[in-house]
Design a protein around this motif. Structure first.
Motif, short mmCIF file in Angstrom:
data_model
loop_
_atom_site.label_atom_id
_atom_site.label_comp_id
_atom_site.label_asym_id
_atom_site.label_seq_id
_atom_site.Cartn_x
_atom_site.Cartn_y
_atom_site.Cartn_z
N LEU A 1 0.94 -1.39 -0.01
CA LEU A 1 -0.02 -0.04 0.13
C LEU A 1 0.68 1.38 0.00
O LEU A 1 0.75 2.25 -0.77
CB LEU A 1 -0.89 0.12 1.19
CG LEU A 1 -1.92 -1.05 1.26
CD1 LEU A 1 -2.76 -0.94 2.48
CD2 LEU A 1 -3.02 -0.95 0.04
N LEU A 2 1.94 1.35 0.51
CA LEU A 2 2.75 2.29 0.83
C LEU A 2 3.46 2.37 -0.73
O LEU A 2 3.83 3.78 -0.94
CB LEU A 2 3.98 2.14 1.73
CG LEU A 2 4.70 3.34 2.33
CD1 LEU A 2 3.82 4.39 3.01
CD2 LEU A 2 5.79 3.00 3.21
N ARG A 3 3.70 1.36 -1.54
CA ARG A 3 4.33 1.77 -2.65
C ARG A 3 3.38 1.92 -3.74
O ARG A 3 3.97 2.26 -4.90
CB ARG A 3 5.30 0.58 -3.05
CG ARG A 3 6.43 0.15 -2.02
CD ARG A 3 7.28 -0.90 -2.10
NE ARG A 3 8.43 -1.29 -1.23
CZ ARG A 3 8.43 -2.27 -0.33
NH1 ARG A 3 7.53 -3.02 -0.70
NH2 ARG A 3 9.13 -2.40 0.59
N GLY A 4 2.09 1.75 -3.66
CA GLY A 4 1.11 1.85 -4.69
C GLY A 4 0.71 0.66 -5.39
O GLY A 4 0.38 0.69 -6.54
N ASP A 5 1.38 -0.64 -5.08
CA ASP A 5 1.08 -1.89 -6.04
C ASP A 5 -0.31 -1.93 -5.74
O ASP A 5 -1.05 -2.03 -4.87
CB ASP A 5 1.93 -2.94 -5.37
CG ASP A 5 3.37 -2.89 -5.14
OD1 ASP A 5 3.74 -1.88 -6.13
OD2 ASP A 5 4.15 -3.33 -4.43
N VAL A 6 -0.94 -2.52 -7.03
CA VAL A 6 -2.24 -2.87 -6.85
C VAL A 6 -2.59 -4.27 -6.98
O VAL A 6 -3.77 -4.66 -6.89
CB VAL A 6 -2.89 -2.26 -8.40
CG1 VAL A 6 -2.78 -0.76 -8.43
CG2 VAL A 6 -2.19 -2.86 -9.40
N THR A 7 -1.77 -4.97 -6.73
CA THR A 7 -1.62 -6.61 -6.85
C THR A 7 -2.20 -6.95 -5.11
O THR A 7 -1.55 -6.53 -4.40
CB THR A 7 -0.40 -7.59 -6.83
OG1 THR A 7 0.24 -6.98 -8.34
CG2 THR A 7 -0.53 -8.72 -7.10
N ASN A 8 -3.43 -7.50 -5.42
CA ASN A 8 -4.05 -8.11 -3.96
C ASN A 8 -4.25 -7.10 -3.19
O ASN A 8 -4.12 -7.18 -2.04
CB ASN A 8 -3.31 -9.36 -3.34
CG ASN A 8 -3.83 -9.96 -2.61
OD1 ASN A 8 -5.03 -10.12 -2.48
ND2 ASN A 8 -3.17 -10.91 -1.64
N VAL B 1 -5.74 -3.96 2.00
CA VAL B 1 -6.35 -2.92 2.86
C VAL B 1 -7.37 -3.62 3.85
O VAL B 1 -7.33 -3.05 4.98
CB VAL B 1 -7.79 -2.37 1.82
CG1 VAL B 1 -8.53 -1.53 2.42
CG2 VAL B 1 -6.91 -1.70 0.61
N LYS B 2 -7.59 -4.66 3.70
CA LYS B 2 -8.20 -5.69 5.00
C LYS B 2 -7.19 -5.58 6.13
O LYS B 2 -7.63 -5.22 7.31
CB LYS B 2 -8.80 -6.75 4.60
CG LYS B 2 -9.92 -6.81 3.72
CD LYS B 2 -10.46 -8.27 3.32
CE LYS B 2 -11.57 -8.16 2.49
NZ LYS B 2 -12.12 -9.64 2.11
N THR B 3 -5.92 -5.87 5.99
CA THR B 3 -4.87 -6.29 6.48
C THR B 3 -4.51 -4.73 7.46
O THR B 3 -4.51 -4.61 8.60
CB THR B 3 -3.64 -6.49 6.03
OG1 THR B 3 -3.99 -7.90 5.55
CG2 THR B 3 -2.22 -6.96 7.17
N LEU B 4 -4.59 -3.59 6.54
CA LEU B 4 -4.32 -2.32 7.19
C LEU B 4 -5.50 -1.91 8.13
O LEU B 4 -5.11 -1.49 9.31
CB LEU B 4 -4.40 -1.21 5.93
CG LEU B 4 -4.60 0.22 6.35
CD1 LEU B 4 -2.81 0.51 6.96
CD2 LEU B 4 -4.64 1.10 5.21
N LEU B 5 -6.78 -2.22 7.70
CA LEU B 5 -7.83 -1.96 8.73
C LEU B 5 -7.49 -2.62 9.97
O LEU B 5 -8.14 -2.08 11.22
CB LEU B 5 -9.03 -1.91 8.04
CG LEU B 5 -9.28 -0.87 6.83
CD1 LEU B 5 -10.79 -1.26 6.26
CD2 LEU B 5 -9.24 0.46 7.21
N THR B 6 -7.33 -3.77 9.83
CA THR B 6 -7.70 -4.74 10.92
C THR B 6 -6.48 -4.54 12.02
O THR B 6 -6.46 -4.71 13.23
CB THR B 6 -7.70 -6.28 10.52
OG1 THR B 6 -8.74 -6.46 9.67
CG2 THR B 6 -7.91 -7.31 11.61
N PHE B 7 -5.07 -4.62 11.54
CA PHE B 7 -4.01 -4.50 12.33
C PHE B 7 -3.37 -3.35 12.32
O PHE B 7 -2.56 -3.22 13.52
CB PHE B 7 -2.90 -5.52 11.70
CG PHE B 7 -3.24 -6.86 11.86
CD1 PHE B 7 -3.58 -7.72 12.90
CD2 PHE B 7 -3.63 -7.39 10.48
CE1 PHE B 7 -4.06 -9.11 12.77
CE2 PHE B 7 -4.33 -8.86 10.32
CZ PHE B 7 -4.60 -9.46 11.42
N ALA B 8 -3.65 -2.45 11.57
CA ALA B 8 -2.95 -0.97 11.71
C ALA B 8 -3.68 -0.05 12.20
O ALA B 8 -3.54 1.18 12.84
CB ALA B 8 -2.23 -0.57 10.32
N VAL B 9 -5.17 0.05 11.77
CA VAL B 9 -6.04 1.36 12.19
C VAL B 9 -6.82 0.76 13.30
O VAL B 9 -7.26 1.69 14.19
CB VAL B 9 -6.71 1.44 10.80
CG1 VAL B 9 -7.75 2.41 11.17
CG2 VAL B 9 -6.06 1.74 9.63
#
Length: 389
Positions: A274-281, A286-294
């Protein structure tokens, strides 16, 4: 608060000038300064991603377990104080919480909310903690505040930034070497041959100094240039592969920048893609970001706010919930079938379904009613026969 102040608050790597640039200390070479900025950018990017995402949440308030928009809702979602809007306020709150592991919000007599820039905390075992030296936008409060007068947020991962800085120091030599290789590979060089007769000239030393300091300097600084030489001087440029910026040196720098990003992402549980702007998977990322980071900082703020604002009234249905369902951009056509299923199973009513996709509510009674299809009815109801209305 200026952007330079915001950056300085997020990543405390060094002093900055009025434009927000790091002040390079005496004795710090170019490689050290570049190293400093790469580490800073990586840390700032991760913190800003998580803080901005968390700030997009709506803070819903409930009275007797019914959603209501009162003064509390207005302060947390529209205007916390006369000088700031809610999005900026919440973004800075989460950024401080992630960067320093703690953040303090206090209220004035009119119940307006302010985020402390700095504060002191005296901890006690059997009486309320005391907060002193609270400063906000350059003003330091004279009065002390007790635990029940402030919102004190604290993350268990409070030493994340300090740990990250110590890890970055391990890569100092690697970054310096990569910078030196990059600069050396991109330089222009050559061989200056001076004949024996030229060295016997009366003004030999002055001629050499003038050629090296004036003519060669201008020659190397310009893309297209011609250099005049005295009789007895012969310059041969090195045009081989060693004088070009080859992919290896660039790859070394990119690798170190990527490593700095990966370390920052690992500390804050953010998918590096997500930080690098990769669109693969991207959906899974995004689910990982919301669950474990946010979610952890969001729950930290939510729990503390409920404890201080409502206390035991939470058991009577008075509480605040930070809603994360509106963070992701939803394409109504992508979720049409799933949304229809939710409405049919009485999971949401029509207006709640419209809210999930960002549409305005329908001002009709039926839009707030819950309906179920016949196959979701109780067994006793199905035995009676008939159709659902």
């Amino acid at each position: 608060m200026r952007l330079s102040d915001f950056l300085a608050d997020l990543v405390d790597f060094g002093a900055r000038d009025e434009n927000g640039n790091i002040v390079v200390k005496s004795g710090m070479n170019g490689s050290a300064a570049a190293r400093l900025n790469i580490e800073e950018i990586a840390l700032f990017s991760v913190i800003d991603l998580v803080a901005s995402t968390a700030a997009m949440c709506e803070w819903k308030t409930y009275q007797n377990n019914v959603a209501a928009r009162g003064e509390d809702w207005y302060r947390w979602n529209v205007e916390p104080n006369q000088n700031e809007n809610a999005f900026y306020f919440k973004r800075l709150l989460f950024a401080r919480l992630l960067r320093f592991g703690e953040a303090l919000v206090f209220q004035r007599a009119d119940h307006s909310l302010y985020l402390a820039d700095s504060f002191g905390r005296e901890v006690f075992a059997f009486k309320p903690n005391v907060y002193s030296g609270i400063s906000c936008n350059g003003l330091t409060l004279n009065a002390q505040k007790l635990e029940d007068e402030v919102f004190y947020f604290r993350l268990s991962n409070q030493n994340a930034a300090g740990l990250l800085r110590r890890l970055n120091n391990l890569y100092a030599d690697a970054m310096a070497e990569a910078m030196d290789k990059y600069k050396h590979s991109g330089g222009r060089s050559g061989v200056l041959k001076i004949s024996g007769n030229a060295t016997k000239g009366k003004n030999y030393e002055e001629d050499v100094a003038r050629i090296m300091q004036t003519r060669f300097k201008a020659f190397f600084e310009n893309k297209n240039a011609v250099i005049p030489l005295f009789d007895g001087y012969d310059f041969t440029p090195n045009d081989g592969p060693a004088s070009q910026k080859i992919n290896g040196e660039v790859s070394d720098m990119e690798s170190i920048m990527r490593q700095a990003q990966d370390r920052a992402c690992n500390v804050y549980h953010v998918p590096p893609s997500l930080l690098r702007g990769d669109v693969t998977n991207q959906d899974e990322a995004v689910k990982t970001l919301l669950t474990f980071a946010v979610k952890p900082p969001v729950l930290t703020v939510q729990t503390e706010t409920n404890r201080k604002m409502y206390g035991r009234h939470i058991m009577d249905g008075w509480h605040m919930k930070i809603d994360m369902t509106h963070i992701r951009v939803v394409d109504i056509f992508d979720v049409a079938v799933k949304l229809d299923k939710l409405i049919q199973d009485a999971m949401v009513n029509t207006n709640e379904g419209r809210d999930l996709v960002g549409l305005d509510p329908i001002l009709a009674v039926w839009a707030n009613q819950y309906n179920r299809t016949k196959n979701m009815a109780a067994v006793t109801e199905q035995l009676k026969g008939g159709e659902n209305v």
